[in-house]
Write a protein that holds these residues in place. Sequence first.
Motif, PDB file in Angstrom:
ATOM      1  N   ASN A  89       0.841  -1.190   0.000  1.00  0.00           N
ATOM      2  CA  ASN A  89       0.000   0.000   0.000  1.00  0.00           C
ATOM      3  C   ASN A  89       0.881   1.245   0.000  1.00  0.00           C
ATOM      4  N   ASN A 120      -3.661   1.138  -3.254  1.00  0.00           N
ATOM      5  CA  ASN A 120      -4.029   0.350  -2.080  1.00  0.00           C
ATOM      6  C   ASN A 120      -4.315  -1.114  -2.365  1.00  0.00           C
ATOM      7  N   LYS A 121      -4.054  -1.566  -3.577  1.00  0.00           N
ATOM      8  CA  LYS A 121      -4.244  -2.972  -3.913  1.00  0.00           C
ATOM      9  C   LYS A 121      -3.079  -3.442  -4.765  1.00  0.00           C
ATOM     10  N   GLY A 157      -1.495  -5.169  -7.978  1.00  0.00           N
ATOM     11  CA  GLY A 157      -1.997  -5.152  -9.345  1.00  0.00           C
ATOM     12  C   GLY A 157      -1.135  -4.280 -10.222  1.00  0.00           C
ATOM     13  N   THR A 217       2.819  -5.087  -6.477  1.00  0.00           N
ATOM     14  CA  THR A 217       2.270  -3.816  -6.959  1.00  0.00           C
ATOM     15  C   THR A 217       3.210  -3.306  -8.034  1.00  0.00           C
ATOM     16  N   ASP A 254      -4.710  -3.123 -14.835  1.00  0.00           N
ATOM     17  CA  ASP A 254      -5.799  -3.342 -13.885  1.00  0.00           C
ATOM     18  C   ASP A 254      -6.445  -2.000 -13.541  1.00  0.00           C
ATOM     19  N   TYR A 255      -5.583  -0.987 -13.358  1.00  0.00           N
ATOM     20  CA  TYR A 255      -6.031   0.358 -13.015  1.00  0.00           C
ATOM     21  C   TYR A 255      -5.277   1.358 -13.875  1.00  0.00           C
TER      22      TYR A 255
END
Length: 243
Positions: A2, A26-27, A29, A180, A196-197
């Motif tokens: 994170n 915060n995840k 990915g 991450t 993913d983001y």
Amino acid sequence: MNIEVSNVTKQYGDRVVLNIDKFNFNKPGLYLILGLNGSGKSTFLECISGINKVSSGSIKYDDKSFNDVKGQVSMLLQKSYIFNTSVKKNIIKGLLFKEKKWEERLEKYNSYIKDFDLEKLIDKNARTLSGGEKAKTALLRVAMLETKLTLLDEPTASMDLESTLVAEKLIKQMALEGRTVIMITHDLYQAKRIADYVLYMDKGKIIEYGGKDKFFSNPSNEKVKILLNIGNINSNQLLKASL
């Protein structure tokens, strides 16, 4: 890992190049950062990596300082450094200074070495390689570190299409392993393929963020809508968004 970014600015003299009030990775990915040249993408990544110190604000890593976690952070710069030694030694370089069994790690990544067509070059001095071959060597070196946080600044920019697709598979695999991964790209199609983001930066700020599907289908920022050619944007909206 994170990563919590709070009130971060970066200035060079009177020029503010980064100004982020609050953002959390915060995840685990794969996060893709998009934006035009000069939007602050590389500066943001360098500040997260600890290479570049922020002018104000803070960046926390699992509620810890950078010094507490620096062994779990790796970064691939846009112009990555190549050591004056063989391709193999370049790939395992980061593990030579750690209590790691680099032979086992190398075995794990042998399929990518083969797919990158580096097998026949493995004993060659890496500084004699082409730009694309150097980029593949550097990416493998970072991948083999298997850090909790991996930062990549346009890792496929000098690769051909075939190598880019292999690199994307490798990068996606890093994220699937629970790491991450934060990566800069200029390629919208690349972001669509593997993210993913997605974050979009402009003038040192994050102006759009969301999961990949939401980002590309329903962004809220007018500039991003224009970029993605979503909806009916009239000339007044275009002018307003550009200001």
